[in-house]
Design a protein around this motif. Structure first.
Motif, PDB file in Angstrom:
ATOM      1  N   TRP A   1      -3.160  -1.209   5.212  1.00 22.88           N
ATOM      2  CA  TRP A   1      -3.966  -0.121   4.651  1.00 22.88           C
ATOM      3  C   TRP A   1      -4.179   0.876   5.786  1.00 22.88           C
ATOM      4  O   TRP A   1      -5.080   0.756   6.593  1.00 22.88           O
ATOM      5  N   THR A   2      -3.311   1.873   5.873  1.00 20.39           N
ATOM      6  CA  THR A   2      -3.248   2.740   7.031  1.00 20.39           C
ATOM      7  C   THR A   2      -2.900   4.165   6.642  1.00 20.39           C
ATOM      8  O   THR A   2      -2.296   4.413   5.582  1.00 20.39           O
TER       9      THR A   2
ATOM     10  N   ARG B   1      -3.322   7.932  -0.016  1.00 21.83           N
ATOM     11  CA  ARG B   1      -2.845   6.559  -0.097  1.00 21.83           C
ATOM     12  C   ARG B   1      -3.552   5.843  -1.227  1.00 21.83           C
ATOM     13  O   ARG B   1      -4.644   6.234  -1.649  1.00 21.83           O
ATOM     14  N   ILE B   2      -2.912   4.761  -1.703  1.00 20.04           N
ATOM     15  CA  ILE B   2      -3.472   3.973  -2.779  1.00 20.04           C
ATOM     16  C   ILE B   2      -3.145   2.509  -2.580  1.00 20.04           C
ATOM     17  O   ILE B   2      -2.038   2.156  -2.137  1.00 20.04           O
TER      18      ILE B   2
ATOM     19  N   THR C   1      -1.389   5.960   9.178  1.00 21.26           N
ATOM     20  CA  THR C   1      -0.446   6.245  10.262  1.00 21.26           C
ATOM     21  C   THR C   1       0.984   6.127   9.769  1.00 21.26           C
ATOM     22  O   THR C   1       1.394   5.057   9.300  1.00 21.26           O
ATOM     23  N   ALA C   2       1.741   7.207   9.882  1.00 25.70           N
ATOM     24  CA  ALA C   2       3.087   7.250   9.316  1.00 25.70           C
ATOM     25  C   ALA C   2       3.984   6.140   9.871  1.00 25.70           C
ATOM     26  O   ALA C   2       4.741   5.516   9.123  1.00 25.70           O
ATOM     27  N   ARG C   3       3.894   5.883  11.164  1.00 24.92           N
ATOM     28  CA  ARG C   3       4.811   4.919  11.761  1.00 24.92           C
ATOM     29  C   ARG C   3       4.546   3.491  11.277  1.00 24.92           C
ATOM     30  O   ARG C   3       5.375   2.595  11.500  1.00 24.92           O
ATOM     31  N   GLN C   4       3.434   3.262  10.626  1.00 21.77           N
ATOM     32  CA  GLN C   4       3.136   1.930  10.122  1.00 21.77           C
ATOM     33  C   GLN C   4       3.618   1.718   8.682  1.00 21.77           C
ATOM     34  O   GLN C   4       3.439   0.637   8.128  1.00 21.77           O
ATOM     35  N   TYR C   5       4.235   2.770   8.118  1.00 22.93           N
ATOM     36  CA  TYR C   5       4.823   2.629   6.796  1.00 22.93           C
ATOM     37  C   TYR C   5       6.264   2.145   6.950  1.00 22.93           C
ATOM     38  O   TYR C   5       7.031   2.687   7.743  1.00 22.93           O
ATOM     39  N   ARG C   6       6.604   1.147   6.194  1.00 22.94           N
ATOM     40  CA  ARG C   6       7.884   0.459   6.360  1.00 22.94           C
ATOM     41  C   ARG C   6       9.021   1.125   5.604  1.00 22.94           C
ATOM     42  O   ARG C   6      10.148   1.183   6.103  1.00 22.94           O
TER      43      ARG C   6
ATOM     44  N   TYR D   1       0.876  -1.162   0.000  1.00 27.73           N
ATOM     45  CA  TYR D   1       0.000   0.000   0.000  1.00 27.73           C
ATOM     46  C   TYR D   1       0.922   1.223   0.000  1.00 27.73           C
ATOM     47  O   TYR D   1       1.854   1.293   0.795  1.00 27.73           O
ATOM     48  N   MET D   2       0.641   2.163  -0.887  1.00 25.28           N
ATOM     49  CA  MET D   2       1.513   3.316  -1.042  1.00 25.28           C
ATOM     50  C   MET D   2       0.854   4.576  -0.510  1.00 25.28           C
ATOM     51  O   MET D   2      -0.355   4.779  -0.680  1.00 25.28           O
TER      52      MET D   2
END
Length: 121
Positions: free
Chosen positions: A101-102, A49-50, A104-109, A32-33
């Motif tokens: 699918w979030t 997001r997409i 929240t910034a901290r959940q982006y890897r 998810y981007m």
């Protein structure tokens, strides 16, 4: 996956700008981007997001109707078309990849390096 954001610049209020996020190392279809932005002295905030597979999108209320996120799996890239830009859109914009699918910034890897967008009044 490595992400490279580009396309930022100095524009006037009301102008348009298109940001690009090029990926390498892995296909974006597995992620998810998202696009985030951070203005000086503020926290990083969600913009859009997409889902690269379904094409589903969502936006922050502050950009809804003005910004459009899109993806091109063939080019392994994600874009952010920004129209009717306002001075308050001034920030460093980051693209990021997540397994969730979030918003929240901290959940982006994975994160790109950021590209600066400056909107003058």
């Amino acid at each position: 996956v490595q992400l490279q954001a580009s396309g930022g610049g100095l524009v006037q209020a009301g102008d348009s700008l298109k940001l690009s996020c090029a990926a390498s190392g892995r296909s974006l279809s597995g992620y998810y981007m998202g696009w985030f932005r951070q203005a000086p002295g503020t926290e990083r905030e969600f913009v859009a997001r997409i889902d690269s597979v379904s094409g589903s999108t969502s936006y922050a209320d502050s950009v809804k109707g003005r910004f459009t996120i899109s993806g091109d799996n063939a080019k392994n890239a994600v874009y952010l078309q920004m129209n009717s830009l306002k001075p308050e859109d001034t920030a460093v914009y980051y693209c990021a990849a997540a397994f969730l699918w979030t918003t929240t910034a901290r959940q982006y890897r994975y994160w790109g390096q950021g590209t600066l967008v400056t909107v003058s009044s």
